[in-house]
Design an enzyme around this catalytic site. Structure first.
Site, PDB file in Angstrom:
ATOM      1  CE1 TYR A  57     -21.727  63.640  44.912  1.00  0.00           C
ATOM      2  CE2 TYR A  57     -20.988  61.362  45.093  1.00  0.00           C
ATOM      3  CZ  TYR A  57     -20.951  62.675  45.523  1.00  0.00           C
ATOM      4  OH  TYR A  57     -20.149  63.033  46.570  1.00  0.00           O
ATOM      5  CG  HIS A 116       3.664  33.695  30.904  1.00  0.00           C
ATOM      6  ND1 HIS A 116       3.189  32.859  31.883  1.00  0.00           N
ATOM      7  CD2 HIS A 116       2.756  34.706  30.806  1.00  0.00           C
ATOM      8  CE1 HIS A 116       2.060  33.338  32.376  1.00  0.00           C
ATOM      9  NE2 HIS A 116       1.776  34.459  31.732  1.00  0.00           N
ATOM     10  NE  ARG A 155       4.292  39.313  30.294  1.00  0.00           N
ATOM     11  CZ  ARG A 155       3.501  38.738  31.211  1.00  0.00           C
ATOM     12  NH1 ARG A 155       2.328  39.267  31.473  1.00  0.00           N
ATOM     13  NH2 ARG A 155       3.865  37.639  31.842  1.00  0.00           N
ATOM     14  CE  LYS A 178       1.707  37.694  38.189  1.00  0.00           C
ATOM     15  NZ  LYS A 178       1.706  38.271  36.867  1.00  0.00           N
ATOM     16  NE  ARG A 214       5.883  31.240  35.319  1.00  0.00           N
ATOM     17  CZ  ARG A 214       6.175  30.774  34.106  1.00  0.00           C
ATOM     18  NH1 ARG A 214       7.179  29.914  33.932  1.00  0.00           N
ATOM     19  NH2 ARG A 214       5.479  31.159  33.055  1.00  0.00           N
ATOM     20  CB  CYS A 254     -20.457  57.777  46.707  1.00  0.00           C
ATOM     21  SG  CYS A 254     -22.224  58.091  46.535  1.00  0.00           S
ATOM     22  CG  MET A 255     -13.898  58.111  47.118  1.00  0.00           C
ATOM     23  SD  MET A 255     -12.924  59.547  47.587  1.00  0.00           S
ATOM     24  CE  MET A 255     -12.838  60.461  46.085  1.00  0.00           C
ATOM     25  CG  ASP A 256     -15.445  57.448  50.820  1.00  0.00           C
ATOM     26  OD1 ASP A 256     -14.322  57.056  50.528  1.00  0.00           O
ATOM     27  OD2 ASP A 256     -15.804  58.647  50.772  1.00  0.00           O
TER      28      ASP A 256
HETATM   29  C1  LIG Z   1       5.236  34.948  34.101  1.00  0.00           C
HETATM   30  C2  LIG Z   1       4.032  34.448  34.819  1.00  0.00           C
HETATM   31  N1  LIG Z   1       4.025  33.193  35.267  1.00  0.00           N
HETATM   32  C3  LIG Z   1       2.961  32.676  35.915  1.00  0.00           C
HETATM   33  C4  LIG Z   1       1.845  33.433  36.153  1.00  0.00           C
HETATM   34  C5  LIG Z   1       0.670  32.821  36.867  1.00  0.00           C
HETATM   35  O1  LIG Z   1      -0.387  32.635  35.952  1.00  0.00           O
HETATM   36  P1  LIG Z   1      -1.794  32.132  36.463  1.00  0.00           P
HETATM   37  O2  LIG Z   1      -2.237  33.113  37.456  1.00  0.00           O
HETATM   38  O3  LIG Z   1      -2.634  32.138  35.227  1.00  0.00           O
HETATM   39  O4  LIG Z   1      -1.591  30.781  37.037  1.00  0.00           O
HETATM   40  C6  LIG Z   1       1.799  34.735  35.690  1.00  0.00           C
HETATM   41  C7  LIG Z   1       0.592  35.543  35.913  1.00  0.00           C
HETATM   42  O5  LIG Z   1       0.274  36.505  35.350  1.00  0.00           O
HETATM   43  C8  LIG Z   1       2.926  35.258  35.002  1.00  0.00           C
HETATM   44  O6  LIG Z   1       2.943  36.519  34.548  1.00  0.00           O
END
Ligand SMILES: Cc1ncc(COP(=O)(O)O)c(C=O)c1O
Length: 418
Positions: free
Chosen positions: A298, A199, A169, A72, A252, A344-346
């Site tokens: 700045y 999770h 969550r 993600k 995961r 700064c910005m850049d």
């Molecule tokens: C639902 C879920 N599973 C797995 C993960 C992966 O976790 P990690 O990056 O700590 O391995 C995340 C990360 O935020 C998550 O939200």
């Protein structure tokens, strides 16, 4: 071109300081000749390291335990397609993303592996997900009934039921609600109950009290099902690296795939050395000598205490190199140099102990000549977690991919190199 190569080898490999006017007038370093970007700031993502991190984890897992590579947020800022394909090559079985667009983006780039959307999707997107063979996370009968309206007769949507065992969550919070979902799914041909998961909120903390409580809650919820779906998963990186017991039959794997520890607390007890894949680099674009009393940036908050060499770097807060990083050191010409004055910005400015040529490489995150600035160092400076650092480096900073120890290609959304 011959000159480039000779100068490049002298400068890079033998660390010989040479006049770099050539770089300015005649072009970029040879490996950037591909013209995929024209700015002097870039991220390097080492896909060999990501491959090794996944392969090490895979080796640790029992053979029947599958792995989701969590890609993600553009693979935590590293690049969704590159990380996904590298992880799949290294042994990952499935992919996980936060929302449907991220999954569709991977499909659009040619990824065919199973993908699970971990977050909430709107029920009216069920048909789109089914068409693209993307599994969605669900946790209420009401959602399923709504989604059913958007599935055509021949469509089938894979769903994973999310249990809220204590993260607070999203997810089912009671056995009664879970049993309702289970019964509903059992009677619906247009849905496949592919998985169930939870999770952990504290798997990265040494104190395991809350972790155990969540695990017990999840197990109790599972026991209310007549039959478990094919995939049961709970462990993130921290849990997968630390414990063998709550693996169920899939994990995961997110942050540690990128070579980062889920927390400083558990870093000393990780079972193998993680390889940090993310570096951030830039080049000096301007150098000047200030005199006593001259000011920088700045607010004119920085004042030279005497003769000082000040270099300008073409990176700023719009690149994610935020103002709070004032004072942070960078690596340049074998030394560490502080960022002085406001970012700064850049652009931002650093103070050097001696003059160096325009075009000298500067490491903001990474290693050079025995010196290192890690993602964790930047997280400590910003009083945050390492997850945030690669995520916050903006998409306008091109990603240069290293594979088999050499540059393979560049992603630069600004020039549609995506
Ligand atoms: C639902 C879920 N599973 C797995 C993960 C992966 O976790 P990690 O990056 O700590 O391995 C995340 C990360 O935020 C998550 O939200």
């Amino acid at each position: 071109m011959k000159y480039y190569i000779i100068l490049y080898i002298l400068k890079k490999e033998y660390k010989i300081d040479i006049e770099c006017k050539f770089w300015l007038t005649e072009g970029r370093l040879p490996w950037m000749d591909m013209q995929d970007f024209h700015r002097d700031t870039w991220v390097e993502v080492n896909l060999d390291d990501i491959h090794d991190n996944v392969a090490s984890m895979k080796q640790m897992l029992p053979s029947e335990v599958k792995m989701f590579a969590v890609v993600k947020a553009n693979a935590y800022g590293h690049g969704d397609y590159e990380v996904a394909s590298t992880a799949l090559k290294a042994g990952a079985d499935f992919l996980a993303v936060a929302f449907l667009d991220e999954a569709l983006a991977l499909r659009g780039k040619g990824i065919t592996a199973p993908i699970l959307v971990l977050g909430v999707s709107k029920p009216d997107r069920a048909g789109i997900a089914a068409d693209a063979h993307i599994a969605l996370t669900v946790f209420s009968v009401d959602w399923l009934e709504q989604a059913k309206k958007y599935l055509k007769n021949d469509q089938n949507l894979h769903v994973h039921v999310k249990i809220d065992s204590g993260m607070g969550r999203i997810g089912v919070r009671s056995k009664v609600d879970l049993m309702k979902i289970d019964r509903w799914l059992a009677n619906e041909a247009s849905f496949s109950f592919g998985g169930i998961f939870t999770h952990f909120a504290t798997a990265d903390q040494l104190d395991m009290t809350y972790f155990r409580k969540q695990l017990d809650t999840f197990k109790a919820m599972l026991s209310s099902l007549k039959k478990l779906p094919e995939i049961v998963h709970a462990s993130n990186s921290a849990a997968a690296l630390r414990f063998t017991e709550p693996l169920f039959n899939a994990v995961r794997f997110g942050i540690s795939m990128y070579g980062l520890s889920p927390s400083p607390e558990i870093k000393p007890i990780l079972p193998y050395a993680l390889k940090e894949a993310f570096s951030l680099k830039t080049e000096i674009v301007y150098l000047k000598k200030l005199s006593l009393g001259d000011c920088v940036s700045y607010g004119a908050t920085y004042t030279a205490q005497g003769d000082e060499w000040i270099a300008t770097l073409p990176i700023g807060y719009a690149d994610g190199w935020i103002r709070k990083l004032q004072g942070q050191e960078v690596i340049v010409a074998g030394e560490k140099a502080p960022i002085i004055g406001r970012i700064c910005m850049d652009q931002c400015m650093i103070k050097l102990s001696k003059p160096v040529p325009i075009g000298t490489e500067v490491i903001l995150i990474g290693k050079s000549q025995g010196l290192s600035i890690s993602v964790d160092d930047i997280a400590t400076k910003l009083d945050t977690i390492n997850y945030e650092i690669p995520c916050m480096i903006a998409s306008r900073v091109p990603r240069v991919y290293i594979q088999n120890n050499q540059v393979s290609h560049v992603r630069n959304p600004l020039l549609n190199k995506i």
